[in-house]
Structure formats: C-alpha cells, structure tokens
Design a protein around this motif. Structure first.
Motif, PDB file in Angstrom:
ATOM      1  N   THR A 187       0.857  -1.183   0.000  1.00 36.97           N
ATOM      2  CA  THR A 187       0.000   0.000   0.000  1.00 36.97           C
ATOM      3  C   THR A 187       0.895   1.236   0.000  1.00 36.97           C
ATOM      4  O   THR A 187       2.096   1.140   0.281  1.00 36.97           O
ATOM      5  N   THR A 188       0.316   2.399  -0.285  1.00 38.89           N
ATOM      6  CA  THR A 188       1.150   3.592  -0.437  1.00 38.89           C
ATOM      7  C   THR A 188       0.507   4.850   0.134  1.00 38.89           C
ATOM      8  O   THR A 188      -0.722   4.974   0.183  1.00 38.89           O
ATOM      9  N   ALA A 189       1.371   5.764   0.550  1.00 42.86           N
ATOM     10  CA  ALA A 189       0.995   7.150   0.828  1.00 42.86           C
ATOM     11  C   ALA A 189       2.017   8.001   0.085  1.00 42.86           C
ATOM     12  O   ALA A 189       3.206   8.000   0.431  1.00 42.86           O
ATOM     13  N   ILE A 190       1.576   8.689  -0.948  1.00 39.35           N
ATOM     14  CA  ILE A 190       2.490   9.426  -1.821  1.00 39.35           C
ATOM     15  C   ILE A 190       2.735  10.822  -1.265  1.00 39.35           C
ATOM     16  O   ILE A 190       1.792  11.564  -0.965  1.00 39.35           O
ATOM     17  N   THR A 191       4.010  11.180  -1.136  1.00 39.91           N
ATOM     18  CA  THR A 191       4.392  12.465  -0.560  1.00 39.91           C
ATOM     19  C   THR A 191       4.663  13.528  -1.620  1.00 39.91           C
ATOM     20  O   THR A 191       4.457  14.716  -1.376  1.00 39.91           O
ATOM     21  N   CYS A 192       5.190  13.098  -2.770  1.00 41.95           N
ATOM     22  CA  CYS A 192       5.554  14.016  -3.846  1.00 41.95           C
ATOM     23  C   CYS A 192       5.363  13.306  -5.181  1.00 41.95           C
ATOM     24  O   CYS A 192       5.515  12.089  -5.272  1.00 41.95           O
ATOM     25  N   LEU A 193       5.068  14.086  -6.196  1.00 41.61           N
ATOM     26  CA  LEU A 193       5.133  13.603  -7.561  1.00 41.61           C
ATOM     27  C   LEU A 193       6.419  14.138  -8.160  1.00 41.61           C
ATOM     28  O   LEU A 193       6.748  15.320  -7.972  1.00 41.61           O
ATOM     29  N   THR A 194       7.162  13.298  -8.845  1.00 36.04           N
ATOM     30  CA  THR A 194       8.369  13.779  -9.505  1.00 36.04           C
ATOM     31  C   THR A 194       8.294  13.492 -10.996  1.00 36.04           C
ATOM     32  O   THR A 194       7.747  12.464 -11.412  1.00 36.04           O
ATOM     33  N   ALA A 195       8.830  14.406 -11.777  1.00 39.22           N
ATOM     34  CA  ALA A 195       9.050  14.173 -13.205  1.00 39.22           C
ATOM     35  C   ALA A 195      10.514  13.764 -13.324  1.00 39.22           C
ATOM     36  O   ALA A 195      11.413  14.580 -13.131  1.00 39.22           O
ATOM     37  N   GLN A 196      10.751  12.488 -13.590  1.00 39.49           N
ATOM     38  CA  GLN A 196      12.138  12.023 -13.615  1.00 39.49           C
ATOM     39  C   GLN A 196      12.289  10.786 -14.471  1.00 39.49           C
ATOM     40  O   GLN A 196      11.332  10.106 -14.831  1.00 39.49           O
ATOM     41  N   ASN A 197      13.547  10.537 -14.804  1.00 40.73           N
ATOM     42  CA  ASN A 197      13.983   9.298 -15.438  1.00 40.73           C
ATOM     43  C   ASN A 197      15.380   9.026 -14.878  1.00 40.73           C
ATOM     44  O   ASN A 197      15.861   9.793 -14.026  1.00 40.73           O
ATOM     45  N   PRO A 198      16.052   7.967 -15.277  1.00 39.27           N
ATOM     46  CA  PRO A 198      17.364   7.689 -14.682  1.00 39.27           C
ATOM     47  C   PRO A 198      18.410   8.787 -14.868  1.00 39.27           C
ATOM     48  O   PRO A 198      19.413   8.813 -14.144  1.00 39.27           O
ATOM     49  N   ASP A 199      18.187   9.707 -15.798  1.00 36.95           N
ATOM     50  CA  ASP A 199      19.137  10.806 -15.989  1.00 36.95           C
ATOM     51  C   ASP A 199      18.972  11.912 -14.966  1.00 36.95           C
ATOM     52  O   ASP A 199      19.869  12.731 -14.781  1.00 36.95           O
ATOM     53  N   GLY A 200      17.808  11.988 -14.310  1.00 38.93           N
ATOM     54  CA  GLY A 200      17.638  13.046 -13.330  1.00 38.93           C
ATOM     55  C   GLY A 200      16.193  13.408 -13.064  1.00 38.93           C
ATOM     56  O   GLY A 200      15.266  12.896 -13.705  1.00 38.93           O
ATOM     57  N   VAL A 201      16.025  14.316 -12.101  1.00 37.11           N
ATOM     58  CA  VAL A 201      14.710  14.808 -11.693  1.00 37.11           C
ATOM     59  C   VAL A 201      14.527  16.207 -12.268  1.00 37.11           C
ATOM     60  O   VAL A 201      15.310  17.107 -11.981  1.00 37.11           O
ATOM     61  N   SER A 202      13.489  16.396 -13.087  1.00 33.45           N
ATOM     62  CA  SER A 202      13.287  17.699 -13.724  1.00 33.45           C
ATOM     63  C   SER A 202      12.240  18.554 -13.026  1.00 33.45           C
ATOM     64  O   SER A 202      12.206  19.771 -13.215  1.00 33.45           O
ATOM     65  N   ALA A 203      11.368  17.935 -12.204  1.00 39.99           N
ATOM     66  CA  ALA A 203      10.352  18.713 -11.494  1.00 39.99           C
ATOM     67  C   ALA A 203       9.829  17.910 -10.311  1.00 39.99           C
ATOM     68  O   ALA A 203       9.787  16.679 -10.348  1.00 39.99           O
ATOM     69  N   ILE A 204       9.444  18.639  -9.242  1.00 43.30           N
ATOM     70  CA  ILE A 204       8.871  18.019  -8.048  1.00 43.30           C
ATOM     71  C   ILE A 204       7.600  18.765  -7.674  1.00 43.30           C
ATOM     72  O   ILE A 204       7.583  19.997  -7.607  1.00 43.30           O
TER      73      ILE A 204
END
Length: 263
Positions: free
Chosen positions: A36-53
């Motif tokens: 089960t989950t409780a999501i704290t943040c949405l991230t826009a990312q791939n293995p190269d990096g995180v572009s937005a939080i």
C-alpha cells in the motif's frame, strides 16, 4: 485463500518507474506482501535526473496514511522521499498513533543524479524526530556523511561511522557502502546495538542502479513483515537486490532493476 502481510510505503512517485513508490510496490509484490502507499511528492524524472517536483499537501499525506492504517493490519512500513518539514510532521503525527508499527527509514536526501530530494530546513527534523522512531535506518555513504557532518569514503571508515550513528540516534543502522572508493564489492554493515553484521556482494558491472536504495529498503520492509529478524531481513534483502540487478531488463537504450525476476 492465501494470507499475506501488508506493507506500506510513504514516499515519492517516480514517473520513470524505477525508484520511489513504483519500485517499492514492485518489490513488495515480488516478495509476497500486499503493498500500500501514501504518496508524498510527484516527480518528473527518469534515470538521468529529476526535472520537477510537486509536493502533495501535508493533510493529504495524512489522509492517505490514515485510510490505509485504519483499514489494513499493516505489519511494516517504510519512508522514502519526504521532502519538507510539513510532510515530515504529518507523517510523524500519524505514526505516533501506531507506536508498534515496524518502520524502515530510508533517509532520502539526494538522488544519485544530484537532485535534492529533501529541503535543507527539513534535515534537522528528520534527525531529531523521525530517525529515533525507526526500527532501522538505511543511509548510504552520502546520507550518513550528512547525518554525521563527517565524510565517509573508505571501507575502514564504515564501522566507526555506524557506531557513531547508533550513539546519535539509538536505533539499528544499516550503512550501505555501494559508493566506497577503491572497493571491489558492495559492502553493507548493520549494527543493531550489540553486533556488527557484514554483507558483501561483488559489484554488478554495466548495470543501471537507479532505484536500488528504494528497492533495498522496501525489501527489508517486506522481510520484516514476514517476521524475519533484522539481520536475516537485511541479508535476504541484499540477496534480492543483487539478483534483481544481475537479471536486469533492457529498457530502450538502458537497463533497469528487474524487481520481478525469476531465476
């Protein structure tokens, strides 16, 4: 009808599918728990990096946790990316109502790509209020260095560091040595306050390790939910992440951890 333990991940979402909530759920399923989950943040990312939080509101984090914990008999939970003081406070507010819940804290602070996953003013809150509540904390070398204010780079520095971390937080420490300088193996040390346990596997070459920390901590959570002792849970989780890397799957021009591998 089969009965399985319930696990909970309180963490961020990885749009690339290899880390965070996505890695945790795959791991929970692979290790025969109901995730089960409780999501704290949405991230826009791939293995190269995180572009937005995008931070979830603290109240909604509470709502997610309460919805799970009031309905399911959760055996063990983990925290990953918490990001801010307000989210940490919300998580602690709910966890304080469940003092017997096994808690694995992966003190996610900086992504391998260099992206900051914890705000500077939240570090003290993690150290003062969350880590002493944990059943086990699982810092990598960079996170342990930040927690101690002292750089850890070499294998011979690991054991003194875990003793210092234990003295500081009074909870079992798993120090992950995946980034050791001049080491031929991935060496991890667990100190439970009495004994030091060493776990070692040869490095997996030409493998993308994106999400390996999340996967390792969620595997420990799953094995604790199954009733394993801390040393056993860590050992079995170490074997799981090693094989998941060994049996990596091709994903376009790169490869990913194969959470659902079958030998």
């Amino acid at each position: 009808m089969k009965k399985v333990p319930i696990t909970l991940s309180i963490a961020g979402s990885d749009s690339g599918g290899g880390a965070g909530i996505q890695a945790d759920l795959k791991t929970f399923s692979a290790l025969d728990t109901f995730g089960t989950t409780a999501i704290t943040c949405l991230t826009a990312q791939n293995p190269d990096g995180v572009s937005a939080i995008l931070e979830v509101t603290p109240k909604f984090v509470e709502d997610q946790m309460e919805a799970i914990l009031k309905f399911f008999p959760v055996s063990a939970c983990k925290t990953g990316m918490l990001y801010s003081n307000k989210i940490i406070d919300s998580v602690l507010k709910v966890l304080n109502n469940y003092p017997n819940l096994l808690l694995v804290v992966d003190p996610v602070m900086i992504a391998t790509s260099g992206a900051k996953l914890l705000q500077d003013d939240a570090i003290e809150n993690i150290k003062t209020n969350l880590l002493p509540r944990a059943t086990i904390i699982t810092p990598n070398l960079d996170e342990a260095s930040l927690l101690l204010g002292k750089e850890i780079k070499y294998e011979e520095e690991m054991e003194p560091a875990i003793h210092m971390l234990f003295e500081k937080f009074k909870v079992p420490i798993l120090l992950k040595g995946g980034h050791l300088l001049h080491a031929k193996s991935a060496i991890d040390l667990l100190f439970d306050g009495i004994s030091v346990y060493r776990y070692e596997k040869l490095y997996q070459r030409n493998r993308n390790t994106h999400g390996s920390g999340c996967t390792f901590s969620s595997a420990i959570t799953a094995f604790l939910a199954h009733g394993e002792t801390l040393p056993s849970a860590v050992g079995k989780a170490k074997e799981y992440i090693h094989l998941a890397l060994e049996y990596a799957i091709e994903t376009g021009d790169t490869n990913h951890i194969h959470h659902l591998y079958s030998e």
